[in-house]
Design a protein around this motif. Structure first.
Motif, short mmCIF file in Angstrom:
data_model
loop_
_atom_site.label_atom_id
_atom_site.label_comp_id
_atom_site.label_asym_id
_atom_site.label_seq_id
_atom_site.Cartn_x
_atom_site.Cartn_y
_atom_site.Cartn_z
N UNK A 115 0.85 -1.20 0.00
CA UNK A 115 0.00 0.00 0.00
C UNK A 115 0.89 1.25 0.00
N UNK A 116 2.00 1.21 0.71
CA UNK A 116 2.89 2.37 0.75
C UNK A 116 3.41 2.71 -0.64
N UNK A 117 3.79 1.70 -1.42
CA UNK A 117 4.26 1.94 -2.78
C UNK A 117 3.14 2.48 -3.67
N UNK A 118 1.95 1.88 -3.53
CA UNK A 118 0.81 2.33 -4.33
C UNK A 118 0.46 3.78 -4.02
N UNK A 119 0.49 4.13 -2.75
CA UNK A 119 0.17 5.50 -2.33
C UNK A 119 1.23 6.47 -2.84
N UNK A 120 2.50 6.09 -2.76
CA UNK A 120 3.57 6.96 -3.25
C UNK A 120 3.47 7.15 -4.76
N UNK A 121 3.17 6.08 -5.49
CA UNK A 121 3.03 6.20 -6.94
C UNK A 121 1.86 7.11 -7.29
N UNK A 122 0.75 6.97 -6.59
CA UNK A 122 -0.42 7.81 -6.87
C UNK A 122 -0.07 9.28 -6.65
N UNK A 123 0.65 9.56 -5.58
CA UNK A 123 1.04 10.95 -5.31
C UNK A 123 1.98 11.47 -6.39
N UNK A 124 2.92 10.65 -6.81
CA UNK A 124 3.84 11.02 -7.90
C UNK A 124 3.07 11.30 -9.19
#
Length: 435
Positions: free
Chosen positions: A303-312
């Motif tokens: 989830x942390x990677x998915x959230x970071x990608x979405x923000x990027x």
């Protein structure tokens, strides 16, 4: 090839168990589910059944026995006064949350019972359940139905967990063996990302009354949605590759503080199972190491990677309410376990509505797991939640994956995982406020 004792066991399993003509469809579904689990074991060697590659995973042997124990405890021990358990202490090994005597990380140390005994255990319980259901009158069958459906749903979850755990174990093996040769790929075209307007205002989510569902899918209730848009497809490997190339794993401003701490401590620099080899990216799959297909949906993300990608990306993850209100209008079809591809595939064709809402990869949502408003508080039965979700800060995923049985899927189904979990078939779809 299986060694002789296991080959004999496999031969016995390969003969389909056909219920009597008068048997209920529920009994037929029970036998079909049990056979489907054992069919997943056909490519395995005797050693494969015992491997536990990290504390969060479980050996295949444990999955086979644990799913059996739930049926034994809920249907046979609880209801048959004269029932004789296959083994009086199997509950302390295979009873899930009840197994207080066994540390989860030690499951791979159990050389006994043997895998032959575990298959005998499955056969013994299957025969007793079949007899129980065949002898039940209409009223008794109705009383048994809820426990039986719950056990079937529980075993379907473990079919997917077995494959996720095996993939992790084979990835940890320097030989990078294949679980099964690659299946022919389905033709598909990488679609451009488009934005589809979702419903707004008061909407209802949760399992409808009268439908089978797990406790955390109820009660059905109303939510208010602000105007939003959902991406027309899943995020692809190519888009994740752009995130990697733009130093996405080295930019703390994109990450939640806890996610950044874990990513640094664990040395994350790309999605799990990605490796750089001879100038190109490779990915570990159930068919072994393969070249990374940039058009395929990205998988094995926390989830942390998915959230970071979405923000990027200048977007965000959808809430589970947003996801369900869109999915509830869609056909429940997709790349599930029955397709036998065992990996996410490229979206095929252009659709007016978001594609791949079901199957391929579980989609992380922005929603933390909390019980729905009006949930009745009470003791949760063993297996009521994902065994991989014993964390207070679980996040909710939706939609199923290429390893999820299609019969297990429904729009209201909530999968719960800790936000750092990466070894499941998990990806993401973007959302944003309506513009």
């Amino acid at each position: 090839m299986l060694p002789p004792p296991l080959a004999q066991t496999a031969a016995a399993r390969s003969t389909p168990r056909r219920p009597a003509d008068h048997a209920s469809p529920l009994l037929a579904l029970f036998l079909e589910t049990r056979e489907a689990t054992e069919a997943l074991c056909e490519p395995l060697s005797s050693e494969d059944f015992l491997v536990q590659s990290m504390p969060a995973t479980r050996p295949v042997k444990w999955h086979l026995a644990h799913t059996t124990y739930l049926f034994e405890a809920a249907l046979l021990i609880a209801r048959l006064r004269r029932y004789r358990p296959f083994h009086p202490r199997f509950g302390c090994l295979f009873g899930g949350w009840e197994a207080k005597e066994l540390d989860r990380s030690a499951c791979g140390l159990l050389s006994r019972p043997s895998i032959e005994q575990v298959f005998s255990y499955r056969r013994y319980v299957d025969e007793q359940v079949e007899r129980l259901l065949s002898d039940a009158d209409e009223l008794e069958a109705a009383e048994l139905a809820e426990s039986l459906l719950f056990g079937i749903s529980h075993e379907q979850r473990h079919q997917e967990a077995m494959l996720a755990d095996l993939l992790h174990a084979f990835w940890r093996n320097p030989l990078r063996p294949e679980y099964r040769p690659p299946a022919p790929s389905r033709p598909g075209t990488s679609l451009p990302l488009e934005w589809k307007a979702g419903p707004e205002g008061l909407c209802s989510i949760g399992a409808p009354d009268g439908d089978f569902a797990l406790e955390h899918e109820r009660p059905r209730h109303r939510v208010f949605l602000q105007p939003f848009e959902l991406a027309s497809r899943l995020v692809t490997n190519g888009e994740l590759l752009a995130f990697v190339s733009d130093a996405g794993y080295r930019r703390p401003e994109l990450w939640q503080p806890e996610g950044w701490r874990i990513a640094r401590a664990e040395g994350w620099s790309a999605p799990l199972y990605w490796e750089r080899s001879e100038g190109r990216w490779m990915q570990m799959t159930l068919a072994g190491m393969t070249a990374l297909d940039e058009a395929e949906p990205a998988s094995h993300l926390s989830w942390f990677e998915a959230d970071a990608f979405a923000r990027w990306s200048g977007a965000r993850l959808p809430t589970e309410a947003e996801w369900e209100t869109v999915a509830s209008t869609m056909s429940l079809s997709g790349n599930f376990l029955e397709s036998e591809l065992l990996r996410p595939t490229v979206a095929d064709g252009r659709a007016d509505a978001p594609a791949q809402l079901f199957g391929d990869v579980w989609e992380w949502t922005a929603s933390p797991f909390v019980p729905y408003p009006g949930t009745r508080q009470g003791p949760a039965r063993p297996g009521a939640h994902d065994e991989d979700a014993q964390a207070d800060n679980c996040r909710v995923l939706r939609g199923g994956s290429c390893a999820t049985p299609q019969g297990h899927m429904r729009p209201s189904l909530r999968k719960l995982l800790a936000p750092e979990a990466r070894w499941h078939f998990t990806g993401l779809r973007l959302a944003r406020e309506r513009r």
